[in-house]
Each structure stands twice: as structure tokens, then as C-alpha cells.
Design an enzyme around this catalytic site. Structure first.
Site, short mmCIF file in Angstrom:
data_model
loop_
_atom_site.label_atom_id
_atom_site.label_comp_id
_atom_site.label_asym_id
_atom_site.label_seq_id
_atom_site.Cartn_x
_atom_site.Cartn_y
_atom_site.Cartn_z
N LYS A 22 42.53 3.82 52.19
CA LYS A 22 42.22 4.89 51.24
C LYS A 22 43.26 4.95 50.11
O LYS A 22 42.91 5.03 48.94
CB LYS A 22 42.21 6.23 52.00
CG LYS A 22 42.29 7.44 51.14
CD LYS A 22 42.28 8.71 51.94
CE LYS A 22 43.64 9.25 52.34
NZ LYS A 22 44.45 9.78 51.25
N ASN A 23 44.54 4.86 50.47
CA ASN A 23 45.58 5.03 49.45
C ASN A 23 45.73 3.82 48.54
O ASN A 23 46.42 3.89 47.53
CB ASN A 23 46.92 5.37 50.11
CG ASN A 23 46.96 6.81 50.59
OD1 ASN A 23 46.02 7.57 50.37
ND2 ASN A 23 48.04 7.18 51.27
N CYS A 116 50.45 21.95 48.20
CA CYS A 116 49.47 21.63 49.22
C CYS A 116 50.08 21.91 50.58
O CYS A 116 51.25 22.30 50.68
CB CYS A 116 48.99 20.18 49.11
SG CYS A 116 50.15 19.02 49.74
N ARG A 121 54.96 19.40 46.35
CA ARG A 121 54.42 18.18 45.73
C ARG A 121 54.21 18.27 44.21
O ARG A 121 53.09 18.22 43.71
CB ARG A 121 53.14 17.76 46.42
CG ARG A 121 53.37 17.39 47.86
CD ARG A 121 52.13 16.94 48.53
NE ARG A 121 51.87 15.53 48.35
CZ ARG A 121 50.85 14.90 48.92
NH1 ARG A 121 50.01 15.55 49.66
NH2 ARG A 121 50.69 13.62 48.73
N ASP A 307 53.38 9.31 56.72
CA ASP A 307 51.97 9.46 57.14
C ASP A 307 51.75 9.07 58.61
O ASP A 307 50.64 9.21 59.11
CB ASP A 307 51.05 8.62 56.23
CG ASP A 307 50.87 9.24 54.86
OD1 ASP A 307 51.35 10.37 54.65
OD2 ASP A 307 50.27 8.59 53.99
N ARG A 399 38.74 13.39 55.43
CA ARG A 399 39.26 12.91 54.14
C ARG A 399 39.75 11.48 54.24
O ARG A 399 39.73 10.74 53.25
CB ARG A 399 40.43 13.81 53.69
CG ARG A 399 39.98 15.14 53.12
CD ARG A 399 41.18 15.87 52.55
NE ARG A 399 42.07 14.91 51.89
CZ ARG A 399 43.39 14.97 51.90
NH1 ARG A 399 44.00 15.96 52.50
NH2 ARG A 399 44.11 14.05 51.30
#
Ligand code: UD1
Length: 420
Positions: A22-23, A116, A121, A307, A399
């Protein structure tokens, strides 16, 4: 609202195919704004964040067809330059259109992402770097209004902190700028490397790829000749499934990965007593005779990724001893701890440091997902908990994890998506 119901203590085994990252996909979809032609991107993960980014590009005027994790996208038709609050509030990574829109059109408006769940952030470093490239930036009514009527200029950018999406925004902006940009203290994550490689294949001269100093020769605002490409595998998804093997203490294989990208994670499994065997594209974890505690400090690549912090905390809850996790990147990334404590875990938090004293048994409970990776920690804990765990607010999980319950069921987990 959907929730996941997991009945713990099943034996897992087998192999799981890892999806595209995804990233990596997010900035690469952003980079299509710089392309003079349509192109096909393969191995696109089927996750909500990617669909959100595609929706954003469509709102800007792009067209695409999506089938079997492959998208054919034409961003040449983009004719709007405003990324609205409605979309940015659902996904911070929308900020990745800022660099390419400004570079191509000489102006754009992007809603300022707020804080968030995992911390404040800010995007100040993105904005400062664009200003150094000649952009005039104002914050008005919650929007970043950026202008560079004569195009962006190459500059020497020194990032005060290593920022992944900040580096990606400036790399994309520099690709179309007038002159050469040098980025010092750039991020070196594999996702940043793939962005550089794809831009290089599109005709941009980039030196220092994979290092923290990048030199990028801009195209003088000429759009790029982007070719079809395939997204790299998701190292965080791979790490998460290996954690499923670790926490249940079962043998499990992840396939279609780049094992090199997982080095910092694999070392931690070995320190915990697991055996790891790898080829270039697969990694297998074997059970430990005794799951040892672990010390982790999260940091930028190639260090241990933030992560993966929540998932390792889940394993540490059942390790034989006291583990310490120091979260260096985000100030508020321990929200999974209180949910794990509801399942019986022994965790104390002091600032950015979590101390986890391993216990023999976690117990199923109703728990709430708070952010993407925190959610996967709860899934992992549920796999070894006695009785049933219901994980609520799983939209966080959706997500970033492609078909999580299908993949885990295929490995032997008792997991169902229910409505209620
Ligand atoms: C990206 C990843 C995210 C990962 C994170 C760190 C994507 C879409 N997201 O997020 O999954 O957890 O990297 O590996 O790729 N900072 C500032 N000012 C800025 C920018 C960042 O102070 O302008 C700070 C952040 O608050 C944080 C640190 O720098 O403390 C690193 O953040 P950054 O690398 O920018 O994270 P993201 O790119 O948002």
C-alpha cells in the site's frame, strides 16, 4: 458496522501470498500525475486506502479501470487541482498529490491533514522543502494553497527529520522542476526506492537511490514517459503474517515477498527464539522452544519499522519474560496496549516506552481497533487467546490489509467477519 470474530487457539499452517505494498502504491499513483501517457500498474493491493486515492485522482479528473489488482490509469485528463477536506480527512496520504500537482500545474490546493490517532503528524517539512524550491505557500481556511507560476526550481533540501511521504512529495516535485534538486537526509524505505526507480525508468536522472542523499535532475516541466510496472510486495503485511506464525508458535510461510526488505523484522524473530529460513521471495518461520522477550526501538529503514511495533507487542504479551519497546517515531502509538490489557496482557507505558511482562494466557474479549497496525495486533492476540474475541471498528484494518480474514482462514484460523 462490520466486526471480526476470532475463536483463538487454532493451529495455523501453510503459506500465504503477500499483496502489493500500500505505501509503495500510494506515491506511485500520485506520480501518475506527472505522466504524459496512461499506464498499467499491477499488484495493486485491494485495500480501502488505495480505493480512496483512486477516488481522489478521479475527483481531480483522472480516469481508470480496475480489475484483478491491476489498474489502467490515465492522469493526463486531470483538470482540477483541489484535494478537498472530505477526502483528505479520510486519508492523510492524500498529501501525496501536493508535490506532483504543484509541479505540473504551478498551483494547487490541498486540505491540511489534521492530527491522527497515532500523533500530531505535521506536514511542515513537506511545505518548507517546496518553499525552498520556489513555491509560495499559504494556509487559508484549512487548505494549503501552493503556487509556483513559473514552475518549481531545483534546490538543496536538507530534511530536519527523515520523512517518508515528505521525501516522496519532494522527489515527485523535483522530477518536473527546472534544474537539479539535492535531497539530504532523504528516507530510504523500499517504497521510496521504488518511486525513484519508476521515475528513473520514466526518463528522470536520479542519483543516490537507496541512500539518504538523492540528486534529481528536473525535466523542465515536461511530462514523463511512464511505463507499466508492478508494485513491490508489502513488507508490513508479510511481517504481520510472520507474527501470526510466531504468536501461535506454528510454522508458517509468506510467499511473493522481497526477503531483504524484512531484515530488521527477521532479526527480532530470531532474538525471540524462532528459526527463520528464507529464499529471495519466501520466508518461513519455525516454532520456538521458548518464546523469549525482545527489546525494540522503532526507527527509519533499515531499522525496525514503527508499522510493526504493535504486532510485536502482541507477541511480547505471551513471551517468557519482560520486553521493552521504545516508539521513537510517533508520540501516541500505544493505543493497542489498553486493548491488549483488556485481554489480560501486563503492559505499562511510560512516555514512549512500553514494558511488557509476558503472561501464560490471553483471554478473548470485546476490543476496539484504533488505527491500522493496532488493529492487526488485536487480531494476533485473538489468535492465541482462550475463547472468543470480537474486534470492533475494523474499518481501520480494511485500510491496509487485503482480505485478511480470507488469508487467515486459509491458514487455519477461525475468523469471521460479522455485522452488528
Ligand atoms: C509513512 C507511512 C507510515 C509509517 C511512517 C513511518 C505512508 C503512506 N505512510 O508515514 O505507514 O508509519 O511513514 O515509517 O507511507 N514529521 C514532521 N514533519 C513533517 C513530516 C513528518 O515532524 O512534515 C514527523 C512525523 O510526525 C513523525 C516523523 O516525522 O514523527 C516521521 O513521519 P513520516 O516519515 O513523515 O511519516 P509518514 O510519511 O506520514
Amino acid at each position: 458496522m462490520d466486526y471480526l470474530q476470532i475463536i483463538g487457539k487454532q493451529t495455523l499452517n501453510g503459506a500465504v501470498k503477500i499483496s502489493g505494498a500500500k505505501n509503495a502504491a500510494l506515491p506511485l499513483l500520485g506520480a501518475t500525475i506527472l505522466s504524459k501517457n496512461s499506464l498499467t500498474i499491477s499488484n495493486l493491493p485491494n485495500v480501502v486506502d488505495i480505493n480512496t486515492f483512486l477516488k481522489l485522482l478521479k475527483m481531480l479528473g483522472a480516469t481508470y479501470t480496475l480489475e484483478n489488482e491491476q489498474v489502467n490509469i490515465d492522469s493526463t485528463t486531470i483538470n482540477k487541482t483541489k484535494a478537498t477536506y472530505e477526502i483528505v480527512k479520510t486519508m492523510r496520504a492524500s498529501i501525496l498529490v501536493l508535490g506532483p500537482l504543484l509541479a505540473r500545474f504551478g498551483h494547487c490546493e490541498v486540505s491540511l491533514p489534521g492530527g491522527c490517532a497515532i500523533g500530531q503528524r505535521p506536514v511542515d517539512l513537506h511545505l518548507k522543502a517546496l518553499e525552498e524550491m520556489g513555491a509560495i505557500i499559504e494556509i487559508k481556511n484549512g487548505y494549503i494553497e501552493a503556487k509556483a507560476p513559473y514552475g518549481l526550481k531545483g534546490a538543496k533540501i536538507i530534511f530536519d527529520k527523515v520523512t517518508v511521504t515528505g521525501s516522496e512529495n519532494i522527489i515527485m516535485a523535483a522530477a518536473l522542476a527546472h534544474g537539479t534538486t539535492t535531497i539530504i537526509n532523504a528516507a530510504k524505505e523500499p517504497e521510496v526506492v521504488q518511486l525513484c526507480e519508476i521515475l528513473q525508468d520514466s526518463g528522470v536522472e536520479i542519483n543516490g537511490i537507496g541512500t539518504n542523499t538523492l540528486t534529481i535532475k528536473g525535466s523542465d516541466q515536461k511530462l514523463l514517459d511512464m511505463k507499466n510496472f508492478t508494485i513491490i510486495p508489502d513488507r508490513i503485511e508479510a511481517g504481520t503474517y510472520l507474527c501470526a506464525g510466531a504468536i501461535t508458535n506454528n510454522k508458517l510461510t509468506v510467499t511473493d515477498v522481497i526477503a531483504d526488505h524484512l531484515s530488521a523484522i527477521l532479526i527480532k524473530f530470531e532474538q525471540m527464539g524462532f528459526t527463520i529460513k528464507q529464499t529471495n521471495s519466501t520466508v518461513t518461520i519455525y516454532p520456538a522452544s521458548d518464546i523469549k522477550p525482545v527489546n525494540i526501538i522503532t526507527t527509519e529503514y533499515p531499522g525496525f519499522p514503527t508499522d510493526m511495533q504493535a504486532q510485536f507487542m502482541a507477541i511480547a504479551t505471551i513471551a517468557n519474560g519482560v520486553s521493552i519497546i521504545d516508539e521513537k517515531l510517533f508520540e501516541n502509538r500505544f493505543m493497542h496496549a489498553s486493548e491488549l490489557i483488556r485481554m489480560g496482557a501486563n503492559i505499562t507505558i511510560n512516555g514512549t516506552v512500553a514494558t511488557i511482562t509476558g503472561i501464560n494466557q490471553l483471554y478473548g474479549a470485546d476490543v476496539m481497533a484504533t488505527d491500522l497496525r493496532a488493529s492487526s495486533a488485536l487480531v494476533l492476540a485473538a489468535l492465541v487467546a482462550k475463547d472468543t474475541t470480537n474486534i470492533h471498528r475494523i474499518y481501520h484494518l480494511d485500510r491496509g490489509y487485503n482480505q485478511l480474514e480470507v488469508k487467515l482462514s486459509n491458514l487455519g484460523a477461525n475468523i469471521k467477519r460479522l455485522k452488528g
